[in-house]
Scaffold this active site. Sequence first.
Site, mmCIF file in Angstrom:
data_model
loop_
_atom_site.group_PDB
_atom_site.id
_atom_site.type_symbol
_atom_site.label_atom_id
_atom_site.label_comp_id
_atom_site.label_asym_id
_atom_site.label_seq_id
_atom_site.Cartn_x
_atom_site.Cartn_y
_atom_site.Cartn_z
ATOM 1 N N SER A 131 -7.322 9.843 4.583
ATOM 2 C CA SER A 131 -7.719 10.167 3.207
ATOM 3 C C SER A 131 -8.718 9.170 2.631
ATOM 4 O O SER A 131 -8.670 7.965 2.921
ATOM 5 C CB SER A 131 -6.461 10.158 2.335
ATOM 6 O OG SER A 131 -6.798 10.137 0.972
ATOM 7 N N GLU A 150 -8.461 8.079 -0.154
ATOM 8 C CA GLU A 150 -7.660 7.115 -0.922
ATOM 9 C C GLU A 150 -7.579 5.768 -0.207
ATOM 10 O O GLU A 150 -7.264 4.750 -0.816
ATOM 11 C CB GLU A 150 -6.253 7.665 -1.161
ATOM 12 C CG GLU A 150 -6.160 8.651 -2.293
ATOM 13 C CD GLU A 150 -6.452 8.040 -3.661
ATOM 14 O OE1 GLU A 150 -5.752 7.103 -4.060
ATOM 15 O OE2 GLU A 150 -7.393 8.508 -4.318
ATOM 16 N N TYR A 166 0.637 5.293 -1.604
ATOM 17 C CA TYR A 166 0.134 6.397 -0.778
ATOM 18 C C TYR A 166 -1.072 5.941 0.045
ATOM 19 O O TYR A 166 -1.134 6.163 1.260
ATOM 20 C CB TYR A 166 -0.255 7.588 -1.676
ATOM 21 C CG TYR A 166 -1.030 8.666 -0.942
ATOM 22 C CD1 TYR A 166 -0.373 9.618 -0.167
ATOM 23 C CD2 TYR A 166 -2.429 8.738 -1.023
ATOM 24 C CE1 TYR A 166 -1.087 10.607 0.515
ATOM 25 C CE2 TYR A 166 -3.144 9.717 -0.357
ATOM 26 C CZ TYR A 166 -2.468 10.646 0.409
ATOM 27 O OH TYR A 166 -3.193 11.613 1.088
#
Length: 324
Positions: free
Chosen positions: A124, A126, A148
Amino acid sequence: MKKRALITGITGQDGSYLAEFLLEQGYEVIGMIRRSSTVNFERIKHIQDRITLAPGDLMDEVSLIGLLREYRPTEVYNLAAQSFVQTSFSQPVFTGEVTGLGVTRLLDAIRIVDPEIRFYQASSSEMFGKVVEVPQRETTPFYPRSPYGVAKVYGHWITVNYRESYNLFACSGILFNHESPRRGLEFVTRKITHGVAQIKLGLANELRLGNLEAQRDWGYARDYVKAMWLMLQQDQPDDYVIATGQTHSVRRFCEIAFGHVGLDYRDYVVQDERFYRPAEVDLLVGDASKAREKLGWQPETSFEELVQMMVEADLKLLKQEHRL
Ligand code: NAP
Ligand code: F7E
Protein backbone atom coordinates in the site's frame (compact mmCIF):
# COMPACT_ATOMS: atom_id res chain seq x y z
CA MET A 1 -4.55 -26.71 -18.19
CA LYS A 2 -6.98 -24.27 -16.58
CA LYS A 3 -5.19 -21.85 -14.26
CA ARG A 4 -6.38 -21.87 -10.68
CA ALA A 5 -6.19 -18.82 -8.42
CA LEU A 6 -6.77 -18.53 -4.69
CA ILE A 7 -7.90 -15.09 -3.53
CA THR A 8 -7.81 -14.15 0.15
CA GLY A 9 -10.14 -11.23 0.90
CA ILE A 10 -12.56 -12.21 -1.89
CA THR A 11 -15.50 -10.65 -0.01
CA GLY A 12 -13.74 -7.26 -0.04
CA GLN A 13 -13.76 -4.54 -2.70
CA ASP A 14 -10.68 -5.68 -4.62
CA GLY A 15 -11.35 -9.39 -4.15
CA SER A 16 -14.68 -9.09 -5.93
CA TYR A 17 -13.23 -7.21 -8.91
CA LEU A 18 -10.23 -9.53 -9.14
CA ALA A 19 -12.48 -12.60 -9.08
CA GLU A 20 -14.54 -11.16 -11.97
CA PHE A 21 -11.39 -10.38 -13.91
CA LEU A 22 -9.83 -13.82 -13.41
CA LEU A 23 -13.07 -15.55 -14.42
CA GLU A 24 -12.98 -13.51 -17.65
CA GLN A 25 -9.41 -14.78 -18.20
CA GLY A 26 -10.65 -18.37 -17.90
CA TYR A 27 -9.37 -19.05 -14.38
CA GLU A 28 -10.88 -21.34 -11.84
CA VAL A 29 -11.31 -19.08 -8.79
CA ILE A 30 -11.13 -20.21 -5.18
CA GLY A 31 -12.06 -17.57 -2.61
CA MET A 32 -11.00 -17.85 1.00
CA ILE A 33 -13.71 -16.72 3.41
CA ARG A 34 -13.60 -16.44 7.17
CA ARG A 35 -16.35 -17.61 9.40
CA SER A 36 -18.93 -15.01 10.39
CA SER A 37 -22.35 -15.19 12.01
CA THR A 38 -24.02 -13.47 9.07
CA VAL A 39 -23.37 -13.87 5.36
CA ASN A 40 -21.37 -11.00 3.83
CA PHE A 41 -21.31 -11.94 0.15
CA GLU A 42 -22.89 -8.73 -1.25
CA ARG A 43 -19.93 -7.98 -3.47
CA ILE A 44 -19.67 -11.49 -4.91
CA LYS A 45 -23.24 -12.74 -4.99
CA HIS A 46 -23.47 -12.14 -8.77
CA ILE A 47 -20.56 -14.57 -9.37
CA GLN A 48 -21.10 -16.94 -6.47
CA ASP A 49 -22.17 -19.84 -8.70
CA ARG A 50 -18.95 -19.54 -10.74
CA ILE A 51 -16.43 -19.54 -7.89
CA THR A 52 -15.57 -21.89 -5.04
CA LEU A 53 -15.65 -20.47 -1.53
CA ALA A 54 -13.52 -22.20 1.07
CA PRO A 55 -13.05 -21.40 4.77
CA GLY A 56 -9.74 -20.12 6.11
CA ASP A 57 -8.24 -17.26 8.10
CA LEU A 58 -4.95 -15.36 7.92
CA MET A 59 -4.72 -15.77 11.70
CA ASP A 60 -4.55 -19.56 11.35
CA GLU A 61 -1.67 -21.07 9.39
CA VAL A 62 -3.04 -24.61 9.51
CA SER A 63 -6.16 -23.43 7.69
CA LEU A 64 -3.95 -21.89 4.97
CA ILE A 65 -1.87 -25.03 4.55
CA GLY A 66 -5.08 -27.08 4.33
CA LEU A 67 -6.52 -24.79 1.63
CA LEU A 68 -3.39 -24.94 -0.51
CA ARG A 69 -3.22 -28.74 -0.16
CA GLU A 70 -6.86 -29.17 -1.09
CA TYR A 71 -7.07 -26.79 -4.06
CA ARG A 72 -3.47 -26.65 -5.38
CA PRO A 73 -3.70 -23.13 -6.85
CA THR A 74 -1.09 -21.90 -9.34
CA GLU A 75 -1.48 -18.30 -8.20
CA VAL A 76 -2.32 -16.82 -4.78
CA TYR A 77 -3.49 -13.22 -4.37
CA ASN A 78 -3.27 -12.04 -0.77
CA LEU A 79 -5.85 -9.27 -0.52
CA ALA A 80 -7.09 -10.05 2.99
CA ALA A 81 -6.25 -7.50 5.68
CA GLN A 82 -7.60 -5.30 8.43
CA SER A 83 -7.52 -2.49 5.88
CA PHE A 84 -9.03 0.54 7.64
CA VAL A 85 -6.35 2.97 8.84
CA GLN A 86 -8.51 4.53 11.57
CA THR A 87 -9.26 1.12 13.13
CA SER A 88 -5.56 0.29 13.15
CA PHE A 89 -5.04 3.01 15.77
CA SER A 90 -7.60 1.44 18.13
CA GLN A 91 -6.64 -2.18 17.29
CA PRO A 92 -2.89 -2.00 16.57
CA VAL A 93 -1.97 -5.51 17.72
CA PHE A 94 -4.81 -7.16 15.83
CA THR A 95 -3.91 -5.16 12.71
CA GLY A 96 -0.29 -6.30 13.06
CA GLU A 97 -1.41 -9.92 13.40
CA VAL A 98 -3.63 -9.96 10.31
CA THR A 99 -2.15 -7.35 7.98
CA GLY A 100 1.49 -8.01 8.91
CA LEU A 101 2.08 -11.51 10.28
CA GLY A 102 -0.77 -12.92 8.17
CA VAL A 103 1.49 -12.46 5.14
CA THR A 104 4.20 -14.62 6.71
CA ARG A 105 1.69 -17.34 7.52
CA LEU A 106 0.57 -17.45 3.90
CA LEU A 107 4.09 -17.31 2.48
CA ASP A 108 5.16 -20.11 4.82
CA ALA A 109 2.16 -22.19 3.79
CA ILE A 110 3.17 -21.71 0.14
CA ARG A 111 6.79 -22.64 0.90
CA ILE A 112 5.64 -25.82 2.65
CA VAL A 113 2.95 -26.95 0.19
CA ASP A 114 4.15 -25.76 -3.23
CA PRO A 115 6.95 -23.20 -3.71
CA GLU A 116 6.07 -22.97 -7.43
CA ILE A 117 2.92 -21.00 -6.57
CA ARG A 118 3.04 -17.40 -7.77
CA PHE A 119 2.21 -14.95 -4.98
CA TYR A 120 0.80 -11.42 -5.00
CA GLN A 121 0.96 -9.23 -1.89
CA ALA A 122 -1.36 -6.23 -1.56
CA SER A 123 1.11 -3.58 -0.44
CA SER A 124 0.00 0.00 0.00
CA SER A 125 0.93 3.64 -0.57
CA GLU A 126 0.31 4.02 3.18
CA MET A 127 3.86 2.64 3.54
CA PHE A 128 5.15 6.01 2.21
CA GLY A 129 3.18 7.86 4.90
CA LYS A 130 5.04 11.06 5.72
CA VAL A 131 6.52 11.14 2.26
CA VAL A 132 10.22 11.80 1.74
CA GLU A 133 9.89 12.13 -2.05
CA VAL A 134 7.22 13.43 -4.46
CA PRO A 135 5.98 11.56 -6.45
CA GLN A 136 6.50 8.22 -4.71
CA ARG A 137 8.04 5.38 -6.68
CA GLU A 138 9.35 1.86 -5.95
CA THR A 139 12.63 3.24 -4.60
CA THR A 140 11.10 5.87 -2.28
CA PRO A 141 11.92 5.09 1.37
CA PHE A 142 9.00 4.12 3.61
CA TYR A 143 7.79 6.25 6.54
CA PRO A 144 4.48 4.75 7.69
CA ARG A 145 2.17 6.86 9.87
CA SER A 146 -0.25 4.31 11.30
CA PRO A 147 -0.18 0.79 12.73
CA TYR A 148 -1.76 -0.23 9.41
CA GLY A 149 1.09 1.36 7.45
CA VAL A 150 3.66 -0.26 9.72
CA ALA A 151 2.01 -3.69 9.27
CA LYS A 152 2.01 -3.23 5.49
CA VAL A 153 5.73 -2.38 5.55
CA TYR A 154 6.28 -5.67 7.38
CA GLY A 155 4.13 -7.54 4.83
CA HIS A 156 6.04 -5.90 2.00
CA TRP A 157 9.48 -6.79 3.29
CA ILE A 158 8.58 -10.34 4.27
CA THR A 159 7.39 -10.82 0.67
CA VAL A 160 10.73 -9.51 -0.63
CA ASN A 161 12.54 -11.65 1.93
CA TYR A 162 10.79 -14.90 0.93
CA ARG A 163 11.51 -14.11 -2.71
CA GLU A 164 15.20 -13.65 -1.96
CA SER A 165 15.53 -16.44 0.64
CA TYR A 166 13.46 -19.20 -0.95
CA ASN A 167 13.30 -18.09 -4.56
CA LEU A 168 9.51 -17.77 -4.45
CA PHE A 169 7.78 -15.97 -7.32
CA ALA A 170 6.49 -13.31 -4.91
CA CYS A 171 5.43 -9.85 -6.08
CA SER A 172 4.33 -6.83 -4.16
CA GLY A 173 1.98 -4.29 -5.73
CA ILE A 174 2.27 -0.91 -4.04
CA LEU A 175 -1.21 0.31 -4.82
CA PHE A 176 -2.34 3.85 -4.20
CA ASN A 177 -5.93 4.46 -3.05
CA HIS A 178 -8.47 2.89 -5.36
CA GLU A 179 -12.18 3.23 -4.98
CA SER A 180 -15.47 2.11 -6.52
CA PRO A 181 -19.17 1.78 -5.74
CA ARG A 182 -18.12 -1.35 -3.81
CA ARG A 183 -15.82 0.57 -1.45
CA GLY A 184 -16.56 0.11 2.26
CA LEU A 185 -18.80 2.85 3.68
CA GLU A 186 -16.19 3.92 6.27
CA PHE A 187 -13.59 5.06 3.69
CA VAL A 188 -13.78 8.75 2.89
CA THR A 189 -14.72 8.52 -0.81
CA ARG A 190 -17.68 6.22 -0.29
CA LYS A 191 -18.66 8.03 2.89
CA ILE A 192 -18.89 11.22 0.81
CA THR A 193 -20.75 9.75 -2.18
CA HIS A 194 -23.18 7.88 0.07
CA GLY A 195 -23.65 11.05 2.14
CA VAL A 196 -24.26 13.13 -0.99
CA ALA A 197 -26.88 10.66 -2.19
CA GLN A 198 -28.58 10.65 1.24
CA ILE A 199 -28.69 14.44 1.33
CA LYS A 200 -29.93 14.72 -2.25
CA LEU A 201 -32.75 12.26 -1.50
CA GLY A 202 -33.74 14.04 1.72
CA LEU A 203 -32.49 11.22 3.97
CA ALA A 204 -29.82 13.32 5.76
CA ASN A 205 -29.00 16.98 6.15
CA GLU A 206 -25.26 17.01 6.94
CA LEU A 207 -22.07 15.03 6.41
CA ARG A 208 -19.49 14.87 9.20
CA LEU A 209 -15.88 14.49 8.07
CA GLY A 210 -12.36 14.92 9.44
CA ASN A 211 -9.36 16.47 7.68
CA LEU A 212 -10.44 17.95 4.35
CA GLU A 213 -6.94 18.96 3.29
CA ALA A 214 -5.44 15.44 2.99
CA GLN A 215 -4.49 14.67 -0.60
CA ARG A 216 -4.74 11.26 -2.23
CA ASP A 217 -3.98 9.66 -5.60
CA TRP A 218 -7.39 8.06 -6.19
CA GLY A 219 -7.96 5.51 -8.98
CA TYR A 220 -10.70 3.04 -9.92
CA ALA A 221 -10.44 -0.42 -8.31
CA ARG A 222 -11.54 -2.26 -11.46
CA ASP A 223 -8.55 -0.80 -13.36
CA TYR A 224 -6.16 -1.74 -10.54
CA VAL A 225 -6.90 -5.47 -10.21
CA LYS A 226 -5.64 -6.00 -13.75
CA ALA A 227 -2.21 -4.78 -12.61
CA MET A 228 -2.15 -7.47 -9.89
CA TRP A 229 -2.66 -10.18 -12.48
CA LEU A 230 -0.12 -8.68 -14.90
CA MET A 231 2.57 -8.80 -12.19
CA LEU A 232 2.16 -12.57 -11.89
CA GLN A 233 2.38 -13.10 -15.68
CA GLN A 234 5.93 -11.69 -16.00
CA ASP A 235 9.13 -13.73 -16.37
CA GLN A 236 10.55 -12.38 -13.11
CA PRO A 237 8.87 -11.43 -9.82
CA ASP A 238 9.15 -7.75 -8.93
CA ASP A 239 7.47 -4.87 -7.08
CA TYR A 240 5.44 -2.15 -8.78
CA VAL A 241 3.79 1.14 -7.89
CA ILE A 242 0.23 1.37 -9.24
CA ALA A 243 -1.22 4.89 -9.29
CA THR A 244 -2.79 7.55 -11.51
CA GLY A 245 -0.08 10.19 -10.97
CA GLN A 246 -2.68 12.79 -9.95
CA THR A 247 -3.57 13.93 -6.48
CA HIS A 248 -6.69 15.66 -5.11
CA SER A 249 -7.79 16.81 -1.66
CA VAL A 250 -10.74 15.41 0.27
CA ARG A 251 -12.22 18.91 -0.08
CA ARG A 252 -11.99 18.68 -3.89
CA PHE A 253 -13.64 15.24 -3.78
CA CYS A 254 -16.51 16.82 -1.85
CA GLU A 255 -16.75 19.70 -4.29
CA ILE A 256 -17.14 17.39 -7.30
CA ALA A 257 -19.43 14.89 -5.59
CA PHE A 258 -21.87 17.51 -4.24
CA GLY A 259 -21.53 19.52 -7.45
CA HIS A 260 -22.62 16.50 -9.48
CA VAL A 261 -26.09 16.68 -7.91
CA GLY A 262 -26.26 20.48 -7.98
CA LEU A 263 -25.31 21.09 -4.33
CA ASP A 264 -22.54 23.12 -2.65
CA TYR A 265 -20.55 20.98 -0.17
CA ARG A 266 -19.99 24.03 2.10
CA ASP A 267 -23.68 23.96 2.99
CA TYR A 268 -23.54 20.37 4.29
CA VAL A 269 -20.05 19.27 5.35
CA VAL A 270 -19.32 19.61 9.07
CA GLN A 271 -15.79 19.02 10.34
CA ASP A 272 -15.70 16.69 13.31
CA GLU A 273 -12.67 15.97 15.53
CA ARG A 274 -13.72 12.32 15.82
CA PHE A 275 -12.60 11.64 12.26
CA TYR A 276 -9.10 13.09 12.61
CA ARG A 277 -6.22 10.63 13.01
CA PRO A 278 -3.46 10.67 15.64
CA ALA A 279 -0.94 10.94 12.78
CA GLU A 280 -2.01 11.90 9.26
CA VAL A 281 -0.72 11.09 5.79
CA ASP A 282 -0.94 14.52 4.17
CA LEU A 283 -0.01 13.89 0.55
CA LEU A 284 0.22 10.84 -1.68
CA VAL A 285 0.90 10.83 -5.40
CA GLY A 286 2.44 7.89 -7.21
CA ASP A 287 4.72 7.47 -10.19
CA ALA A 288 3.61 4.32 -12.02
CA SER A 289 6.09 4.59 -14.92
CA LYS A 290 7.67 1.21 -14.12
CA ALA A 291 4.26 -0.48 -14.37
CA ARG A 292 3.53 1.37 -17.58
CA GLU A 293 6.83 0.35 -19.17
CA LYS A 294 7.14 -3.24 -17.92
CA LEU A 295 3.52 -4.33 -17.51
CA GLY A 296 1.92 -2.11 -20.14
CA TRP A 297 -0.52 -1.01 -17.44
CA GLN A 298 -2.21 2.37 -17.18
CA PRO A 299 -5.32 3.70 -15.46
CA GLU A 300 -8.41 3.97 -17.67
CA THR A 301 -10.80 5.98 -15.52
CA SER A 302 -10.43 9.68 -14.67
CA PHE A 303 -10.93 11.14 -11.20
CA GLU A 304 -14.10 12.99 -12.26
CA GLU A 305 -15.54 9.83 -13.85
CA LEU A 306 -14.82 7.88 -10.68
CA VAL A 307 -16.53 10.40 -8.38
CA GLN A 308 -19.57 10.65 -10.63
CA MET A 309 -19.84 6.88 -10.99
CA MET A 310 -19.82 6.49 -7.21
CA VAL A 311 -22.43 9.19 -6.62
CA GLU A 312 -24.71 7.70 -9.29
CA ALA A 313 -24.33 4.20 -7.82
CA ASP A 314 -25.24 5.43 -4.33
CA LEU A 315 -28.27 7.34 -5.61
CA LYS A 316 -29.46 4.15 -7.30
CA LEU A 317 -28.78 2.02 -4.24
CA LEU A 318 -30.61 4.33 -1.84
CA LYS A 319 -33.57 4.75 -4.18
CA GLN A 320 -33.93 0.95 -4.25
CA GLU A 321 -33.46 0.57 -0.49
CA HIS A 322 -36.00 3.28 0.33
CA ARG A 323 -38.32 2.58 -2.61
CA LEU A 324 -38.01 6.20 -3.79
P1 NAP B 1 -11.45 -4.58 2.10
O1 NAP B 1 -12.62 -4.21 1.24
O2 NAP B 1 -11.38 -4.06 3.48
O3 NAP B 1 -11.40 -6.19 2.15
C1 NAP B 1 -10.58 -6.87 3.07
C2 NAP B 1 -10.83 -8.35 2.95
O4 NAP B 1 -9.98 -9.04 3.89
C3 NAP B 1 -12.26 -8.80 3.26
O5 NAP B 1 -12.64 -9.82 2.37
C4 NAP B 1 -12.13 -9.37 4.67
O6 NAP B 1 -13.10 -10.35 4.98
C5 NAP B 1 -10.76 -10.01 4.56
N1 NAP B 1 -10.14 -10.31 5.86
C6 NAP B 1 -9.92 -9.47 6.89
N2 NAP B 1 -9.31 -10.11 7.90
C7 NAP B 1 -9.15 -11.39 7.51
C8 NAP B 1 -8.60 -12.54 8.09
N3 NAP B 1 -8.09 -12.52 9.34
N4 NAP B 1 -8.57 -13.70 7.39
C9 NAP B 1 -9.11 -13.75 6.15
N5 NAP B 1 -9.67 -12.70 5.55
C10 NAP B 1 -9.69 -11.52 6.20
O7 NAP B 1 -10.09 -4.16 1.38
P2 NAP B 1 -9.80 -3.76 -0.16
O8 NAP B 1 -10.01 -2.30 -0.30
O9 NAP B 1 -10.47 -4.71 -1.05
O10 NAP B 1 -8.22 -3.98 -0.22
C11 NAP B 1 -7.67 -5.25 -0.56
C12 NAP B 1 -6.24 -5.30 -0.05
O11 NAP B 1 -5.47 -4.27 -0.64
C13 NAP B 1 -6.08 -5.12 1.45
O12 NAP B 1 -4.98 -5.89 1.85
C14 NAP B 1 -5.74 -3.64 1.59
O13 NAP B 1 -5.03 -3.42 2.79
C15 NAP B 1 -4.89 -3.45 0.36
N6 NAP B 1 -4.87 -2.10 -0.21
C16 NAP B 1 -6.04 -1.47 -0.49
C17 NAP B 1 -5.99 -0.24 -1.11
C18 NAP B 1 -7.26 0.49 -1.48
O14 NAP B 1 -7.19 1.69 -1.75
N7 NAP B 1 -8.40 -0.17 -1.54
C19 NAP B 1 -4.75 0.34 -1.46
C20 NAP B 1 -3.59 -0.37 -1.17
C21 NAP B 1 -3.66 -1.60 -0.56
P3 NAP B 1 -14.54 -9.95 5.61
O15 NAP B 1 -15.40 -9.54 4.42
O16 NAP B 1 -14.96 -11.21 6.24
O17 NAP B 1 -14.32 -8.82 6.55
O1 F7E C 1 -8.90 8.23 4.21
C1 F7E C 1 -9.28 11.70 5.38
C2 F7E C 1 -8.37 10.78 6.17
O2 F7E C 1 -9.93 6.17 5.15
C3 F7E C 1 -8.40 9.08 3.22
C4 F7E C 1 -7.20 2.20 2.63
O3 F7E C 1 -7.76 1.51 1.53
O4 F7E C 1 -6.01 3.68 1.18
C5 F7E C 1 -6.94 3.64 2.24
O5 F7E C 1 -6.45 4.34 3.37
C6 F7E C 1 -8.14 10.46 3.80
C7 F7E C 1 -7.34 10.43 5.12
O6 F7E C 1 -8.27 6.00 3.24
C8 F7E C 1 -12.58 11.44 6.84
O7 F7E C 1 -7.84 11.47 7.31
C9 F7E C 1 -11.22 13.01 6.24
O8 F7E C 1 -6.36 11.43 5.06
O9 F7E C 1 -10.50 6.86 2.79
P1 F7E C 1 -9.49 6.76 3.87
P2 F7E C 1 -6.72 5.89 3.61
O10 F7E C 1 -6.49 6.17 5.04
O11 F7E C 1 -5.98 6.72 2.62
C10 F7E C 1 -4.74 3.10 1.46
C11 F7E C 1 -3.91 3.18 0.21
C12 F7E C 1 -4.85 1.73 2.03
O12 F7E C 1 -3.98 0.89 1.80
C13 F7E C 1 -5.91 1.51 3.04
O13 F7E C 1 -6.20 0.12 3.17
O14 F7E C 1 -9.38 11.07 4.11
N1 F7E C 1 -10.61 11.84 5.95
N2 F7E C 1 -12.42 12.80 6.79
C14 F7E C 1 -11.43 10.85 6.32
N3 F7E C 1 -11.29 9.51 6.21
C15 F7E C 1 -12.30 8.73 6.64
N4 F7E C 1 -12.21 7.40 6.52
N5 F7E C 1 -13.44 9.28 7.20
C16 F7E C 1 -13.62 10.63 7.33
O15 F7E C 1 -14.65 11.09 7.80
